[in-house]
Design an enzyme around this catalytic site. Structure first.
Site, PDB file in Angstrom:
ATOM      1  N   LYS A 280       0.852  -1.177   0.000  1.00 57.08           N
ATOM      2  CA  LYS A 280       0.000   0.000   0.000  1.00 57.08           C
ATOM      3  C   LYS A 280       0.897   1.239   0.000  1.00 57.08           C
ATOM      4  O   LYS A 280       1.847   1.289   0.776  1.00 57.08           O
ATOM      5  CB  LYS A 280      -0.853  -0.038   1.278  1.00 57.08           C
ATOM      6  CG  LYS A 280      -2.235   0.469   1.121  1.00 57.08           C
ATOM      7  CD  LYS A 280      -3.121   0.061   2.285  1.00 57.08           C
ATOM      8  CE  LYS A 280      -4.424   0.812   2.201  1.00 57.08           C
ATOM      9  NZ  LYS A 280      -5.443   0.332   3.099  1.00 57.08           N
ATOM     10  N   GLU A 364     -19.687  -5.115  10.607  1.00 57.74           N
ATOM     11  CA  GLU A 364     -20.617  -4.300  11.396  1.00 57.74           C
ATOM     12  C   GLU A 364     -21.725  -5.127  12.030  1.00 57.74           C
ATOM     13  O   GLU A 364     -22.165  -4.831  13.158  1.00 57.74           O
ATOM     14  CB  GLU A 364     -21.215  -3.190  10.518  1.00 57.74           C
ATOM     15  CG  GLU A 364     -20.241  -2.074  10.150  1.00 57.74           C
ATOM     16  CD  GLU A 364     -19.291  -2.412   9.002  1.00 57.74           C
ATOM     17  OE1 GLU A 364     -19.463  -3.493   8.397  1.00 57.74           O
ATOM     18  OE2 GLU A 364     -18.385  -1.605   8.711  1.00 57.74           O
ATOM     19  N   ARG A 392     -25.737  -1.704   7.545  1.00 58.04           N
ATOM     20  CA  ARG A 392     -25.538  -3.147   7.494  1.00 58.04           C
ATOM     21  C   ARG A 392     -26.191  -3.877   8.669  1.00 58.04           C
ATOM     22  O   ARG A 392     -26.473  -5.060   8.594  1.00 58.04           O
ATOM     23  CB  ARG A 392     -24.029  -3.449   7.621  1.00 58.04           C
ATOM     24  CG  ARG A 392     -23.212  -3.232   6.412  1.00 58.04           C
ATOM     25  CD  ARG A 392     -23.134  -4.521   5.613  1.00 58.04           C
ATOM     26  NE  ARG A 392     -22.754  -4.245   4.245  1.00 58.04           N
ATOM     27  CZ  ARG A 392     -21.514  -4.321   3.792  1.00 58.04           C
ATOM     28  NH1 ARG A 392     -20.545  -4.692   4.592  1.00 58.04           N
ATOM     29  NH2 ARG A 392     -21.265  -4.045   2.534  1.00 58.04           N
TER      30      ARG A 392
HETATM   31  C1  TPP Z   1     -19.039  -1.815   5.319  1.00 56.99           C
HETATM   32  C2  TPP Z   1     -17.828  -0.934   5.350  1.00 56.99           C
HETATM   33  N1  TPP Z   1     -17.200  -0.704   6.518  1.00 56.99           N
HETATM   34  C3  TPP Z   1     -16.111   0.100   6.558  1.00 56.99           C
HETATM   35  C4  TPP Z   1     -15.626   0.668   5.424  1.00 56.99           C
HETATM   36  C5  TPP Z   1     -14.453   1.633   5.477  1.00 56.99           C
HETATM   37  N2  TPP Z   1     -13.318   1.112   4.700  1.00 56.99           N
HETATM   38  C6  TPP Z   1     -13.051   1.565   3.469  1.00 56.99           C
HETATM   39  S1  TPP Z   1     -11.726   0.837   2.791  1.00 56.99           S
HETATM   40  C7  TPP Z   1     -11.456  -0.075   4.187  1.00 56.99           C
HETATM   41  C8  TPP Z   1     -10.287  -0.989   4.271  1.00 56.99           C
HETATM   42  C9  TPP Z   1     -10.153  -1.804   3.061  1.00 56.99           C
HETATM   43  O1  TPP Z   1      -9.036  -2.626   3.179  1.00 56.99           O
HETATM   44  P1  TPP Z   1      -8.742  -3.661   2.046  1.00 56.99           P
HETATM   45  O2  TPP Z   1     -10.008  -4.286   1.582  1.00 56.99           O
HETATM   46  O3  TPP Z   1      -7.681  -4.585   2.524  1.00 56.99           O
HETATM   47  O4  TPP Z   1      -8.215  -2.764   0.843  1.00 56.99           O
HETATM   48  P2  TPP Z   1      -6.938  -1.808   0.795  1.00 56.99           P
HETATM   49  O5  TPP Z   1      -7.413  -0.433   1.100  1.00 56.99           O
HETATM   50  O6  TPP Z   1      -5.948  -2.300   1.798  1.00 56.99           O
HETATM   51  O7  TPP Z   1      -6.462  -1.934  -0.591  1.00 56.99           O
HETATM   52  C10 TPP Z   1     -12.418   0.193   5.158  1.00 56.99           C
HETATM   53  C11 TPP Z   1     -12.459  -0.414   6.488  1.00 56.99           C
HETATM   54  C12 TPP Z   1     -16.325   0.413   4.227  1.00 56.99           C
HETATM   55  N3  TPP Z   1     -15.956   0.968   3.072  1.00 56.99           N
HETATM   56  N4  TPP Z   1     -17.401  -0.391   4.221  1.00 56.99           N
END
Ligand code: TPP
Length: 636
Positions: A280, A364, A392
């Site tokens: 990242k 959630e 959710r």
């Molecule tokens: C239901 C929900 N909860 C929380 C989030 C906030 N959120 C956005 S991106 C993310 C992390 C994503 O991590 P990953 O899937 O590993 O992708 P990366 O950003 O590391 O590429 C979170 C927790 C969300 N988008 N949707």
């Protein structure tokens, strides 16, 4: 400087490039991302991590005939740059510009929109099954981060994939980070796969085969070596047990290997999962050192990554600091976040009460039921979940918390318009989805100090409570050292005169707007009462009845959709009282609100004092026939 990127009008152009040109394209994309997002803000780290992956996907597959389904889709900026949106890219997340997520309305290459996590595998499976039924040949590729695999839905999809299709490619983009460090058993499991030295060795050998010989034969040999490695090391890889052939882990920044692997996966007649390892923030030093900060952020200095800190504490910070205080005095207080320690500011709570802090992953529904379990054993769980993500959890809130009248407190950050992130992130529905549930109390503070008081009130209340507060900073009201309890269901009368013709019931962040409407009316010689409603449920019926009987018109103000919201609650109550007082409501229309600057969007949709004054005008032409009541006037 961006010679190659500038010439990419569609993915077809990517396919014409040589390997060195593809590497050059990756460098140009990184530069573009860093420079543009420095001005607009956005998800820099995740996009820097998928540059090579997205290039390789577009090199091999043919969107829009083939479909890419990106989980959350916050990492789709590179995809946007390669699918005909390079010229508009500088407008990303700005009013009227490109959306920060995949949007079906924006491009035929965005085959599926998202903003919430965990949906990619289910949506991709739906598309694959629809294709199979139509006898189509197109490919469906789901790309999901390692944190998406902390979502329950991802497993619901995995439970179904192999039963319903023979052709689906899942790419697991493993960078070990959610927004914060990824948590839980799945994160450890992926880490075990990746860090096993024996597997690494065999994997390297496989990679070298591909490099040396190229082509399908070499790839087959390489895969054989990997499969042998897997069977030696893993009696089973979880994904294989679920029917998806597992490939990887691969270096997700190695374009030639990615291309060859995707070419190979395209030929497979069974669902496959490709595990790629990425970094990242790759290519931007500040992002490599501060993964959390650079997941998603506002404008920054493109050289140093420096950002302007807010001048005052945000609502999230006031929430977290207050919770530290409450936990100091009450050993039953626990804090729960669903992968948002940074966004909810609970990372400020964690160092103070490590054993009472729980990050449960992007889960959630689980967070709410977990909280219900703790509450059933006498704890006071404060569940900090953004209003939009709590959507959710409606069933767990009804079935697990409210039905059992358990004292779980929902701290709904980003309640109201969220701004640049757009419709997937606006928190405009929580009053509607919570108000109809028996037992729950719904509070909305007018400022930071009242938020602290509401948290304290909720701690003392023996039942479920929800508190919504806006994104970012508030009016900057100093927070008392010791919070005070607020009587449940009682509004605060801010101003009141003998001859009020209007009663303005303002909720939460719109209280200052209520006062502005009153000032405008005063300028026209019309006296009005202003009430800080505080509660969307239960309403202050006593106060409402008094004014409904004594004024010409009631005005309600809320940063929420009108349907089922606070104004609707007021209307219902006026009707329950058998009164016919007109109620003018200001709130968001029955329409998904696009991304943009909050002030401009409020202006556009009439969430403003001027619009409220205009809407009141017809009701103030003539005084209404009033049967004044003898209720004691509410105290100021
Ligand atoms: C239901 C929900 N909860 C929380 C989030 C906030 N959120 C956005 S991106 C993310 C992390 C994503 O991590 P990953 O899937 O590993 O992708 P990366 O950003 O590391 O590429 C979170 C927790 C969300 N988008 N949707």
């Amino acid at each position: 400087m961006s010679q190659i990127l500038d010439a990419i009008a569609s993915p077809a152009d990517v396919k014409q490039l040589s390997l060195p040109q593809l590497e050059q394209l990756a460098a140009e994309i990184r530069e573009e991302l860093i420079n543009v997002l420095a001005k607009t803000g956005g998800h820099l780290g995740p996009n820097l991590g998928v540059v090579e992956l997205t290039i390789a996907m577009h090199y091999v597959f043919n969107t829009p005939e083939d479909h890419f389904v990106f989980d959350v889709s916050h990492q789709a900026y590179v995809h946007k740059l390669l699918t005909g949106r390079r010229k508009e890219f500088h407008t990303i997340r700005t009013p009227g510009g490109l959306n920060g997520f995949m949007l079906r309305a924006e491009s035929p290459h965005d085959s599926y929109g998202a903003g919430h996590a965990g949906t990619a595998l289910s949506a991709a499976l739906g598309m694959a099954v629809a294709r199979d039924r139509a006898g189509g040949k197109e490919h469906v590729v789901a790309l999901a981060g390692d944190a998406a695999f902390t979502c329950g839905i991802a497993y619901e999809a995995l439970n179904n994939i192999a039963h319903h299709t023979r052709r689906l490619i899942v790419v697991l983009n493993d960078n070990e980070w959610s927004i914060d460090k990824n948590v839980g058993a799945i994160a450890s499991y992926l880490n075990t796969i990746v860090t096993n030295p024996r597997f690494d060795y065999l994997h390297d050998r496989a990679g070298r085969f591909v490099e040396m010989l190229g082509g399908k034969i070499a790839l087959r040999m390489a895969r054989k070596a990997e499969e042998a490695a897997k069977s030696i090391l893993w009696p089973s890889v979880i994904f294989e047990e679920l029917g998806l052939k597992y490939y990887g882990p691969l270096d997700g920044h190695d374009i030639p290997t990615l291309i060859k692997t995707f070419e190979f996966l395209k030929t497979q007649n069974r669902p496959v999962l490709l595990h790629v390892l990425t970094q990242k923030g790759k290519g931007f030093e500040p992002a490599l050192h501060k993964q959390k900060k650079f997941h998603g952020l506002g404008p920054y200095d493109p050289e140093t990554g420096e950002t302007k800190p807010p001048a005052q504490r945000t609502y999230s910070e006031v929430f977290a600091d207050t919770l530290v205080k409450l936990a100091n005095i009450n050993p039953r207080v626990v804090a729960i976040t669903a992968a948002m320690p940074n966004g909810t500011a609970l990372d400020r709570f964690q160092p103070h009460h490590r054993d009472r802090y729980f990050d449960v992953g992007i889960a959630e529904e689980h967070a709410v039921i977990f909280a219900a379990g703790m509450a059933a054993k006498g704890y006071k769980p404060f569940c900090a979940i953004y209003s939009t993500f709590l959507q959710r959890s409606v069933d767990p809130i009804i079935h697990d918390v409210c039905l059992q009248n358990l004292p779980v407190i929902f701290c709904m950050d980003r309640g109201g318009l969220s701004g640049d992130d757009g419709p997937t992130h606006h928190g405009l529905f929580d009053i509607s989805y919570l108000r109809g549930i028996p037992n729950i109390v719904h509070m909305d503070p007018k400022d930071e100090d009242e938020l602290a008081d509401m948290l304290f009130t909720a701690m003392q209340y023996d039942g479920p409570a929800a508190i919504r507060y806006p994104r970012g900073t508030g009016p900057g009201t100093p927070v008392k050292d010791v919070p005070r309890a607020i009587p449940i269901g009682k509004g605060e009368l801010l101003q009141h005169g003998e001859n009020d013709r209007v009663a303005i019931f303002a909720l939460g962040a719109l209280v200052p707007m209520g006062l502005e409407v009153a000032r405008n009316l005063e300028g026209e010689g019309i006296s009005s009462a202003v009430i800080n409603a505080r509660f969307a449920k239960p309403l202050d019926v006593e106060l409402l009845e008094f004014f409904a009987r004594n004024v010409d018109v009631i005005l309600t103000l809320e940063d929420h959709v009108l349907m089922g919201g606070f104004g609707s609650a007021v209307l219902e109550e006026v009707s329950n009282l058998g009164l016919s007082t007109p109620v003018v409501r200001i709130g968001w229309p029955d329409h998904f609100i696009e991304h943009g600057k909050p002030d401009a969007l409020r202006e556009k949709y009439g969430i403003s004092a001027a619009a409220a004054n205009e809407k009141l005008r017809p009701y103030l032409v003539q005084p209404r026939m009033l049967q004044r009541v003898t209720l004691p006037p509410p105290r100021l």
